[in-house]
Write a protein that holds these residues in place. Structure first.
Motif, short mmCIF file in Angstrom:
data_model
loop_
_atom_site.label_atom_id
_atom_site.label_comp_id
_atom_site.label_asym_id
_atom_site.label_seq_id
_atom_site.Cartn_x
_atom_site.Cartn_y
_atom_site.Cartn_z
N ALA A 79 0.83 -1.21 0.00
CA ALA A 79 0.00 0.00 0.00
C ALA A 79 0.87 1.26 0.00
O ALA A 79 0.56 2.24 -0.69
N TRP A 80 1.95 1.23 0.78
CA TRP A 80 2.88 2.37 0.82
C TRP A 80 3.49 2.62 -0.56
O TRP A 80 3.57 3.78 -1.01
N LEU A 81 3.90 1.58 -1.24
CA LEU A 81 4.49 1.74 -2.57
C LEU A 81 3.46 2.30 -3.54
O LEU A 81 3.76 3.23 -4.32
N ALA A 82 2.24 1.78 -3.51
CA ALA A 82 1.19 2.27 -4.42
C ALA A 82 0.88 3.74 -4.14
O ALA A 82 0.72 4.53 -5.08
N GLU A 83 0.83 4.12 -2.86
CA GLU A 83 0.54 5.52 -2.53
C GLU A 83 1.70 6.43 -2.91
O GLU A 83 1.49 7.58 -3.33
N THR A 84 2.91 5.94 -2.76
CA THR A 84 4.08 6.71 -3.17
C THR A 84 4.03 7.05 -4.66
O THR A 84 4.45 8.14 -5.08
N LEU A 85 3.50 6.14 -5.45
CA LEU A 85 3.39 6.37 -6.90
C LEU A 85 2.14 7.18 -7.27
O LEU A 85 2.16 7.96 -8.22
N THR A 86 1.05 6.98 -6.52
CA THR A 86 -0.21 7.64 -6.86
C THR A 86 -0.25 9.09 -6.40
O THR A 86 -0.75 9.96 -7.12
N ALA A 87 0.24 9.38 -5.22
CA ALA A 87 0.12 10.72 -4.64
C ALA A 87 0.69 11.83 -5.52
O ALA A 87 0.04 12.87 -5.71
N PRO A 88 1.91 11.67 -6.09
CA PRO A 88 2.42 12.76 -6.93
C PRO A 88 1.57 13.03 -8.17
O PRO A 88 1.45 14.17 -8.61
N THR A 89 0.97 11.99 -8.72
CA THR A 89 0.09 12.17 -9.88
C THR A 89 -1.07 13.09 -9.54
O THR A 89 -1.47 13.95 -10.33
N VAL A 90 -1.60 12.92 -8.32
CA VAL A 90 -2.75 13.71 -7.89
C VAL A 90 -2.33 15.10 -7.43
O VAL A 90 -2.85 16.12 -7.90
N PHE A 91 -1.35 15.17 -6.51
CA PHE A 91 -1.03 16.43 -5.84
C PHE A 91 -0.02 17.30 -6.58
O PHE A 91 0.09 18.49 -6.29
N THR A 254 -23.36 3.95 0.48
CA THR A 254 -22.38 2.90 0.23
C THR A 254 -21.03 3.46 0.67
O THR A 254 -20.63 4.53 0.19
N CYS A 255 -20.35 2.80 1.58
CA CYS A 255 -19.10 3.32 2.15
C CYS A 255 -17.95 2.37 1.87
O CYS A 255 -17.91 1.24 2.38
N TRP A 256 -17.01 2.83 1.05
CA TRP A 256 -15.80 2.05 0.77
C TRP A 256 -14.75 2.37 1.84
O TRP A 256 -14.52 3.54 2.17
N TYR A 257 -14.10 1.33 2.35
CA TYR A 257 -13.05 1.54 3.33
C TYR A 257 -11.97 0.49 3.15
O TYR A 257 -12.16 -0.52 2.46
N SER A 258 -10.81 0.74 3.75
CA SER A 258 -9.68 -0.18 3.58
C SER A 258 -8.95 -0.39 4.90
O SER A 258 -8.90 0.51 5.74
N ASN A 259 -8.38 -1.57 5.04
CA ASN A 259 -7.57 -1.85 6.23
C ASN A 259 -6.17 -1.24 6.12
O ASN A 259 -5.38 -1.32 7.07
N CYS A 260 -5.85 -0.61 4.97
CA CYS A 260 -4.55 0.03 4.79
C CYS A 260 -4.69 1.52 4.48
O CYS A 260 -3.82 2.11 3.84
N ASP A 261 -5.80 2.11 4.91
CA ASP A 261 -6.00 3.55 4.70
C ASP A 261 -5.09 4.31 5.66
O ASP A 261 -5.29 4.29 6.88
N ASN A 262 -4.09 4.99 5.13
CA ASN A 262 -3.08 5.65 5.95
C ASN A 262 -3.54 7.00 6.49
O ASN A 262 -2.82 7.64 7.27
#
Length: 308
Positions: A79-91, A254-262
């Motif tokens: 999850a950390w690796l995916a967020e590291t790649l996704t966050a710059p695309t968004v922000f 409808t509520c989406w949630y994750s066990n790796c939501d940082n």
């Protein structure tokens, strides 16, 4: 669609400053110490990833009393690796520079072809550019939509009700149908604040939230801005929102949630009693909104809501 975004300008300044700082460090030290030049460049450019790592560690230990949802270290690392790649695309890309690339689609539906529209509501420190992949898909399906900018960026969540209201009115006028609201993170709370202000559930068909701190989040204790502080677990704002909702009719959630939501943890704070709560294991906070499973099932909900 909004004509300007102060949040976009702020993120432009942050992105360009970090890029310039990293490049200046690299050029200054390259001749004398290539290793130092590269290390400094990477630290400036990817330092945000270290902050992400501390969030995932805090998430892991905050969930000690919830063995059902407790993530493994392998899940957290992925999850950390995916967020590291996704966050710059968004922000650093979509929100600061391309937040208007997909305008709102508010053309009235052709006679006899009513299809449900959507109001998209972004989260904390975001703007409508967050939703770009969703908006492109809405265009490809020929659906009406409006994506709001919640500004000022650090105002009270209650202050955003008027912005959401305008978007609901616009999409309803274009389709002749109450829209579905889709909110990410704080956007789900803005949807609930709007429902409270609107006083009737009949103006929307359904509400979908993705990683929304419905019962607050542990990280909000460190916030010193108004809307951030309002998301504290068992905080005054969350308690008052829940109190005013009791016994009042509401649309389905409808509520989406994750066990790796940082960002939103402990895990079950992103769920609501009586809602269709859907768990996605291993997805970080921003990444959760772009998981194919989440997008596909949300569009399935939308399609099933069209008039026969």
């Amino acid at each position: 669609m909004p004509s300007r975004s102060s949040l976009a300008r702020l993120q432009q300044a942050i992105t360009l400053s970090l890029g310039a700082g990293a490049l200046m460090w690299f050029l200054r030290h390259w001749e004398t110490s290539p290793g130092l030049a590269l290390a400094g460049f990477l630290l400036i450019a990817l330092g945000y990833s270290l902050f992400l790592a501390t969030e995932f560690v805090a998430l892991r230990f905050s969930g000690q009393a919830d063995p059902l949802h407790r993530p493994s270290w392998r899940e957290l690392a992925a999850a950390w690796l995916a967020e590291t790649l996704t966050a710059p695309t968004v922000f650093c890309w979509r929100q600061p520079f391309f937040w208007r690339v997909v305008p709102d689609q508010l053309q009235p539906s052709p006679a006899g072809r009513s299809r449900r529209g959507v109001v998209f509501i972004h989260g904390f420190f975001c703007n409508r550019g967050f939703w770009t992949p969703w908006l492109r898909r809405m265009l490809s399906e020929g659906r009406c939509f409006a994506a709001v900018n919640l500004e000022p960026a650090f105002a009270s969540i209650d202050d955003y009700a008027a912005i959401v209201d305008r978007a609901v009115l616009d999409v309803t006028a274009a389709t002749g149908l109450p829209p579905i609201l889709i909110g990410h993170s704080m956007g789900g709370l803005a949807a609930r604040a709007w429902l409270r202000a609107a006083g009737t559930p009949m103006r929307v068909h359904h509400v979908i939230t993705i990683g929304t701190p419905h019962r607050g989040t542990w990280l909000a204790r460190f916030s010193h801005v108004t809307n951030g502080s309002q998301m504290k677990i068992v905080g005054d704002w969350i308690r008052e929102l829940e109190r005013t909702e009791r016994g009042v009719p509401a649309p389905g959630f409808t509520c989406w949630y994750s066990n790796c939501d940082n960002i939103v943890f402990p895990v079950t704070t992103a769920t609501r009693p009586g809602a269709d709560n859907r768990l996605v294991r291993g997805a970080a906070h921003v990444d959760l909104a772009f998981r194919p499973q989440v997008m596909d099932e949300c569009f399935a909900i939308l399609a099933s809501s069209d008039p026969a």
